[in-house]
Motif scaffolding. Structure first.
Motif, PDB file in Angstrom:
ATOM      1  N   PHE A 724       0.830  -1.203   0.000  1.00 55.67           N
ATOM      2  CA  PHE A 724       0.000   0.000   0.000  1.00 55.67           C
ATOM      3  C   PHE A 724       0.868   1.258   0.000  1.00 55.67           C
ATOM      4  N   LYS A 725       1.998   1.203   0.708  1.00 62.20           N
ATOM      5  CA  LYS A 725       2.909   2.356   0.706  1.00 62.20           C
ATOM      6  C   LYS A 725       3.411   2.627  -0.710  1.00 62.20           C
ATOM      7  N   ARG A 726       3.700   1.566  -1.457  1.00 62.56           N
ATOM      8  CA  ARG A 726       4.209   1.738  -2.813  1.00 62.56           C
ATOM      9  C   ARG A 726       3.184   2.382  -3.745  1.00 62.56           C
ATOM     10  N   ARG A 727       1.898   2.263  -3.391  1.00 60.91           N
ATOM     11  CA  ARG A 727       0.854   2.852  -4.255  1.00 60.91           C
ATOM     12  C   ARG A 727       0.892   4.373  -4.227  1.00 60.91           C
ATOM     13  N   GLY A 728       1.424   4.915  -3.157  1.00 63.12           N
ATOM     14  CA  GLY A 728       1.491   6.371  -3.071  1.00 63.12           C
ATOM     15  C   GLY A 728       0.262   6.958  -2.400  1.00 63.12           C
ATOM     16  N   THR A 729      -0.114   8.163  -2.806  1.00 60.58           N
ATOM     17  CA  THR A 729      -1.216   8.901  -2.179  1.00 60.58           C
ATOM     18  C   THR A 729      -2.536   8.172  -2.390  1.00 60.58           C
ATOM     19  N   PRO A 730      -3.349   8.055  -1.335  1.00 59.59           N
ATOM     20  CA  PRO A 730      -4.661   7.409  -1.487  1.00 59.59           C
ATOM     21  C   PRO A 730      -5.516   8.126  -2.525  1.00 59.59           C
ATOM     22  N   ARG A 731      -6.279   7.350  -3.240  1.00 62.34           N
ATOM     23  CA  ARG A 731      -7.142   7.906  -4.282  1.00 62.34           C
ATOM     24  C   ARG A 731      -8.388   8.511  -3.650  1.00 62.34           C
ATOM     25  N   ALA A 732      -8.739   9.696  -4.070  1.00 65.77           N
ATOM     26  CA  ALA A 732      -9.900  10.394  -3.517  1.00 65.77           C
ATOM     27  C   ALA A 732     -11.177   9.631  -3.862  1.00 65.77           C
ATOM     28  N   GLY A 733     -12.141   9.738  -2.962  1.00 68.50           N
ATOM     29  CA  GLY A 733     -13.422   9.066  -3.179  1.00 68.50           C
ATOM     30  C   GLY A 733     -14.578   9.989  -2.877  1.00 68.50           C
ATOM     31  N   THR A 734     -15.743   9.621  -3.332  1.00 63.33           N
ATOM     32  CA  THR A 734     -16.935  10.452  -3.148  1.00 63.33           C
ATOM     33  C   THR A 734     -17.673  10.145  -1.849  1.00 63.33           C
ATOM     34  N   ARG A 735     -17.324   9.049  -1.202  1.00 59.33           N
ATOM     35  CA  ARG A 735     -18.068   8.640   0.005  1.00 59.33           C
ATOM     36  C   ARG A 735     -17.268   8.870   1.291  1.00 59.33           C
ATOM     37  N   GLY A 736     -16.146   9.531   1.190  1.00 60.37           N
ATOM     38  CA  GLY A 736     -15.379   9.807   2.390  1.00 60.37           C
ATOM     39  C   GLY A 736     -14.288   8.776   2.621  1.00 60.37           C
ATOM     40  N   LYS A 737     -13.618   8.923   3.773  1.00 60.22           N
ATOM     41  CA  LYS A 737     -12.460   8.094   4.086  1.00 60.22           C
ATOM     42  C   LYS A 737     -12.871   6.835   4.846  1.00 60.22           C
ATOM     43  N   VAL A 738     -12.071   5.801   4.659  1.00 49.04           N
ATOM     44  CA  VAL A 738     -12.152   4.606   5.501  1.00 49.04           C
ATOM     45  C   VAL A 738     -10.723   4.182   5.821  1.00 49.04           C
ATOM     46  N   VAL A 739     -10.559   3.564   6.988  1.00 45.11           N
ATOM     47  CA  VAL A 739      -9.270   2.989   7.364  1.00 45.11           C
ATOM     48  C   VAL A 739      -9.366   1.486   7.173  1.00 45.11           C
ATOM     49  N   LEU A 740      -8.538   0.948   6.323  1.00 44.73           N
ATOM     50  CA  LEU A 740      -8.480  -0.497   6.131  1.00 44.73           C
ATOM     51  C   LEU A 740      -7.394  -1.027   7.047  1.00 44.73           C
ATOM     52  N   TRP A 741      -7.806  -1.771   8.047  1.00 47.97           N
ATOM     53  CA  TRP A 741      -6.876  -2.235   9.071  1.00 47.97           C
ATOM     54  C   TRP A 741      -6.183  -3.513   8.591  1.00 47.97           C
ATOM     55  N   ALA A 742      -4.878  -3.477   8.540  1.00 44.43           N
ATOM     56  CA  ALA A 742      -4.089  -4.626   8.086  1.00 44.43           C
ATOM     57  C   ALA A 742      -3.768  -5.511   9.282  1.00 44.43           C
ATOM     58  N   ASP A 743      -4.613  -6.492   9.536  1.00 49.97           N
ATOM     59  CA  ASP A 743      -4.375  -7.415  10.643  1.00 49.97           C
ATOM     60  C   ASP A 743      -3.170  -8.309  10.333  1.00 49.97           C
ATOM     61  N   THR A 744      -2.705  -9.028  11.324  1.00 50.20           N
ATOM     62  CA  THR A 744      -1.507  -9.856  11.175  1.00 50.20           C
ATOM     63  C   THR A 744      -1.640 -10.873  10.054  1.00 50.20           C
ATOM     64  N   PHE A 745      -2.795 -11.501   9.930  1.00 49.81           N
ATOM     65  CA  PHE A 745      -2.960 -12.584   8.959  1.00 49.81           C
ATOM     66  C   PHE A 745      -3.049 -12.036   7.535  1.00 49.81           C
ATOM     67  N   THR A 746      -3.841 -10.997   7.349  1.00 51.12           N
ATOM     68  CA  THR A 746      -3.932 -10.381   6.023  1.00 51.12           C
ATOM     69  C   THR A 746      -2.594  -9.770   5.626  1.00 51.12           C
ATOM     70  N   ASN A 747      -1.961  -9.111   6.547  1.00 49.88           N
ATOM     71  CA  ASN A 747      -0.743  -8.383   6.244  1.00 49.88           C
ATOM     72  C   ASN A 747       0.415  -9.308   5.888  1.00 49.88           C
ATOM     73  N   ASN A 748       0.552 -10.407   6.613  1.00 48.35           N
ATOM     74  CA  ASN A 748       1.740 -11.237   6.480  1.00 48.35           C
ATOM     75  C   ASN A 748       1.558 -12.492   5.635  1.00 48.35           C
ATOM     76  N   PHE A 749       0.325 -12.978   5.528  1.00 45.66           N
ATOM     77  CA  PHE A 749       0.103 -14.236   4.814  1.00 45.66           C
ATOM     78  C   PHE A 749      -0.748 -14.071   3.549  1.00 45.66           C
ATOM     79  N   ASP A 750      -1.753 -13.230   3.598  1.00 44.30           N
ATOM     80  CA  ASP A 750      -2.690 -13.084   2.476  1.00 44.30           C
ATOM     81  C   ASP A 750      -2.844 -11.624   2.062  1.00 44.30           C
ATOM     82  N   PRO A 751      -1.760 -10.947   1.673  1.00 46.24           N
ATOM     83  CA  PRO A 751      -1.885  -9.535   1.303  1.00 46.24           C
ATOM     84  C   PRO A 751      -2.778  -9.318   0.087  1.00 46.24           C
TER      85      PRO A 751
END
Length: 974
Positions: A724-751
């Motif tokens: 996600f860091k490599r993607r750069g600046t988050p893309r603007a959206g019409t519905r506002g912001k959300v935080v996508l939480w990268a839990d241990t399993f998603t982050n390390n095993f199933d990105p």
């Protein structure tokens, strides 16, 4: 264990010292089964669902009926009392005793013969009712009586209690279903009993011996008491109290089998039963009638009953209010007609139209006397009926008010006098300070249920309860009623039987007891020569020991672990079979072992905080062993009628048990997984190569206490947060912001799942942000009871998420177990304003799309899927939002009701749990995956679920909801 325990002897009872060790040896030598005299087993069987507690001498779990016969013989050789036990859900104390408990439910539950043409079935005593009905369903048949404990009550227990349930309105009590019984007396007579005409009586007499003596004495008893029985027995369909002396009358065929029904194991042991069964209605329909109060509803019962419904139930405003508080959005409850008292009237028919017409005819006949609703939706009708069946659990812990108890819960009076009786009963409740108790029950037969806010802890409170019970018994007797209309006498009511029957009839009960059990060894102290109703109370002067430094807050239990540990009321819903679906107690479904049910584990925890039988507190090996096979699935938190949360209790126990002690190696290997994942991220390819090398892999598993059969998960080459860091600046959206939480399993095993979620969220119009550093909820530390570490880890993540939460930005979790920590465990482990705020902001992907983008109608390729719902999602978040999103995408989804996958995080990886883990999978998800069609995607949001599905080696790979939605969007764009 102690070498001596106390046991009763023949009436008059005088305690004597019993040498346990010779008895145990005799049982082990002669019984083909499990013989248990350990503290844990005795603790698990010390209580039923009543207010009473009696620690058994020991427990025998026979493999066969013959083994059970041998157990009784061994007890006879040592002159020891015996208690036969089925589902253990008795509400009057008849299923706990200072005796050798024989549990028939684990191995002796076969359906031996179905004669569909004659509508008969022969079953062993330990057969569970729902399992029998499951077998009968293929013939379009069912057992007539169906108590609310049908998922776990046994046929033997139903016979012992003369069970009824709502269906007794049409099919009568259990006695009416019994054709013959194979019984065993304490002195060794094993025989079939049933109706006894003169020829059969003569045959028995010609055979001589003890059977001839029993039948001769029974006929003498009948001849001496028949006029008394005809006069003194209430003319009442719901007369469950006392012994069935009326079944010995000539006009009833001198039916010895039915005379034994309802005797609560005090006369003989039931081994087998031949039952008449009934056609299962092809269609059902429910009409709900609303009245100004429960008394007016009771007044209307005779007129409603004339329409011959198959069930006629009731609930009052208090019951309705409690149900609404527990599930405010349930549509079945919203659709009730106006009123403060309701009758739920169920009709059967050969077709839906026929059943519906009968319901509509009733509503036309009721006219102006009630408001009325015809539900017309089978699913909603079933939900409403389940609410009525769950009355005991709903009422046990009202959100506001005092805890309620059994004690006076099922009296029955003639239905035509029910309204009058209830008004008097209400006045009695108010006089004793028990007002505002819910009233519900089987009003069609005059049976009224309701738990009371008793004080059973203090002498004054118990004295008030005793005085109330005596007055209530006199009130019921004055109406020609029965003290028990369903739950039996046991210890709660037996002392009061003279007030109902008179001394002469009670003396006749004593004669019947002496004929079958002259030494008073069969479940002594119940029905005949009973212990007092205020004796053996589990609550008397009992205030649970409370740890000084607990970790969780237990908000539903006044902040007390001791209260939580004793929350279970013994309903036994956790003892279900796999075919019934649900999540709760996957290990019990595999082992069929009482200590592996939520109830069994709760009983041991209760004994631990009592400190009498289990005396070493948090260091208890018995409690540790009982909790060891708990998968921490959290199914009980939502499916248990009183919301026992065994996963939380297990985590607390492990934290206290291992405080300042060396832990099992798997706690370090698997509990610290987030730390090892962070280290592996430096060189994931090297780590994967080392951990999957043939020889080194076995060494790694051995060092970590991991099963050799498990394949270690592979670390991703690039973590999701780095991508996600490599993607750069988050893309603007019409519905506002959300935080996508990268839990241990998603982050390390199933990105790739995180990447798919980003694509879906951006397509829906959201501006997606991902915290720049990995954030962990502490799940793996919680599940292994390393709660101090879990708290620190959770606090760090809460601090990182707080700025977004304060700004109202939703936090989206992808791993259900981790999301559930933020939603439930987190605020209970770290009770701070920030934690509660993050909990409120945390949503699943589907919940976000449903609540924040309800108007988004994406182009989708549709498709089909089979969904395995993660246990924690089922328990905490639910799956309604996911169903709605899948529907919106046009994905036709079969949501499995197959229970836990069996992996459950670290549980299934541990060497000592592998066999149970695989057995859970074979009981549930693996067969479903094997039978899934090639065009059906396998949907599983949980990392554990996906790992277990892959372990089935079917070639099918499960996918996350984010992947499925992203693929559907991609395919639609082609």
């Amino acid at each position: 264990m102690d070498s001596l325990v106390r046991a009763p002897v023949a009436h008059p009872s005088r305690p004597r010292e019993l040498e346990v060790e010779p008895l145990r040896r005799r049982l082990e030598e002669t019984v083909d089964g499990e013989v248990r005299f350990d503290t844990g087993s005795r603790a698990a069987y010390a209580r039923d669902a009543s207010n009473y507690r009696q620690v058994p001498i020991g427990v025998v779990v026979p493999y066969t009926l013959d083994a059970g016969v041998a157990a009784v013989a061994a007890c006879r050789s040592r002159d020891v009392p015996v208690l036969s036990r089925g589902g253990g859900t008795s509400l009057a104390g008849q299923c706990c005793n200072a005796a050798v408990v024989i549990d028939w439910s684990k191995y002796c539950g076969a359906v031996e013969c179905v004669d569909a043409a004659a509508r008969k079935v022969t079953v062993q005593a330990g057969a569970v009712l729902d399992a029998v009905d499951h077998e009968l369903a293929r013939y379009g048949l069912m057992v007539g009586p169906r108590p609310s404990s049908h998922p776990n009550c046994t046929i033997g227990g139903m016979i012992g209690n003369d069970s009824c349930g709502a269906s007794a309105q049409a099919y009568g009590k259990m006695a009416e279903s019994v054709l013959r019984l194979e019984i065993l007396t304490y002195d060794g007579v094993r025989t079939w009993t049933g109706p006894t005409d003169d020829a059969e009586y003569a045959r028995i007499q010609a055979g001589g011996g003890r059977p001839a003596e029993i039948y001769r004495q029974l006929r003498e008893l009948r001849d001496d008491t028949m006029e008394l029985v005809r006069i003194r027995f209430p003319k009442l369909e719901r007369r469950v109290s006392g012994y069935n002396l009326d079944e010995l009358l000539p006009e009833n065929g001198f039916n010895v089998a039915r005379a034994l029904v309802g005797s609560e194991g005090t006369l003989a042991t039931v081994l087998r039963a031949e039952l008449s069964v009934v056609p299962k209605p092809a269609a059902r329909a429910v009409a709900v009638l609303g009245f100004e109060d429960i008394f007016a509803a009771a007044d209307a019962v005779p007129a409603v009953a004339r329409h011959r419904p198959i069930a006629l139930e009731a609930m009052d405003e208090n019951m309705y209010r409690l149900a609404r508080q527990e599930h405010p959005g349930d549509p079945a409850l919203k659709d009730l007609p106006e009123g403060a008292g309701w009758l739920l009237v169920q009709f059967g028919g050969d077709t839906p139209d026929q059943a519906r017409e009968r319901a509509e005819e009733l509503m036309r006949d009721v006219g102006e006397h009630a408001t009325h609703t015809f539900l017309g939706d089978p699913a909603r009708e079933d939900r409403l009926w389940r609410w009525r069946e769950s009355g005991l659990g709903v009422e046990a812990y009202p959100p506001t008010g005092r805890q309620t108890y059994e004690g006076w819960s099922d009296a029955a009076v003639p239905p035509e006098r029910l309204g009058e009786y209830l008004r008097d009963y209400d006045r009695l409740l108010r006089r004793h300070g028990y007002q505002d108790s819910a009233l519900y029950g089987h009003f069609g037969q005059g049976c009224v249920h309701g738990r009371l806010p008793l004080d059973l802890h203090t002498d004054d409170g118990i004295a008030r309860y005793r005085a109330f019970a005596q007055e209530a018994a006199d009130l019921v007797a004055s109406y020609g009623g029965s003290l028990s209309g369903e739950h039996g006498d046991g210890q709660a009511l037996a002392e009061l039987l003279p007030r109902m029957f008179g001394d002469e009839v009670v003396a006749a009960f004593g004669r019947l007891k002496a004929i079958f059990d002259p030494r008073n060894r069969m479940n002594p102290g119940k029905v005949v020569h009973p212990h007092r109703l205020d004796q053996d109370l589990a609550q008397r002067h009992f205030y649970p020991l409370e740890p000084k430094d607990k970790f969780f807050d237990y908000p539903q239990d006044h902040g007390r672990f001791g209260h939580a540990a004793t929350r279970c009321v013994g309903i036994g819903k956790c003892r279900r079979h796999t075919f019934e679906g649900g999540v709760m107690c996957p290990s019990y479904r595999v082992t069929r072992e009482e200590e592996h049910s939520t109830r069994g584990r709760a009983r041991l925890l209760g004994e631990m905080v009592r400190g009498e039988l289990i005396t070493d507190g948090w260091r208890s090996k018995e409690v540790r062993d009982a909790l060891d096979l708990c998968l921490a699935c959290k199914g009980c938190r939502s499916e248990c009628p009183v919301n026992v949360d065994m996963a939380t209790y297990k985590a607390e126990f492990l934290a206290q048990h291992y405080r300042h002690r060396l832990r099992p190696r798997e706690h370090y290997a698997l509990g610290w997984l987030p730390r090892w994942a962070a280290l592996a991220s430096v060189a994931p390819r090297t780590v994967n190569a080392l951990t999957h090398a043939p020889g080194l892999s076995l060494l790694v598993k051995a060092l970590g206490g991991i099963a050799e059969e498990r394949e270690l998960p592979r670390f991703a080459r690039e973590r999701f947060t780095d991508w996600f860091k490599r993607r750069g600046t988050p893309r603007a959206g019409t519905r506002g912001k959300v935080v996508l939480w990268a839990d241990t399993f998603t982050n390390n095993f199933d990105p790739h799942i995180g990447q798919a979620a980003v694509g879906v969220l951006e397509a829906a119009g959201f501006e997606v942000h991902v915290p720049p550093v990995p954030l962990c909820c502490g799940l793996t530390w919680i599940s292994t009871g390393q709660l101090a570490t879990a708290r620190r880890v959770l606090a760090r993540s809460v601090r990182a998420l707080r700025p977004w939460a304060e700004s109202g930005v939703p936090v989206v979790g992808l791993e259900p177990s981790c999301t559930a920590v933020f939603r439930a465990d987190g605020p209970e482990l770290l009770n701070t304003p920030d934690t509660r705020l993050v909990s409120e902001r945390t949503l699943t992907l589907a919940e976000l799309l449903e609540s924040k983008a309800p108007d988004w109608r994406p182009d989708s390729s549709g498709g089909e899927a089979v969904a395995q719902v993660h246990c924690h999602q089922s328990a905490i978040m639910g799956y309604d939002a996911d169903r709605a999103v899948l529907d919106r995408f046009g994905i036709r989804t079969e949501v499995l009701n197959a229970g836990c996958c069996g992996l459950a995080g670290n549980f299934g990886f541990e060497r000592s749990h592998y066999d149970v883990s695989v057995a859970c999978a074979e009981e549930s998800v693996w067969p479903a995956v094997r039978s899934a069609g090639p065009d059906q995607a396998i949907l599983a949001d949980g990392f554990s679920c996906r790992t277990q599905i892959a372990a089935a080696r079917t070639g099918r790979q499960a996918r996350h909801l984010a992947e499925l939605l992203a693929a559907a969007l991609h395919d639609a764009c082609k």
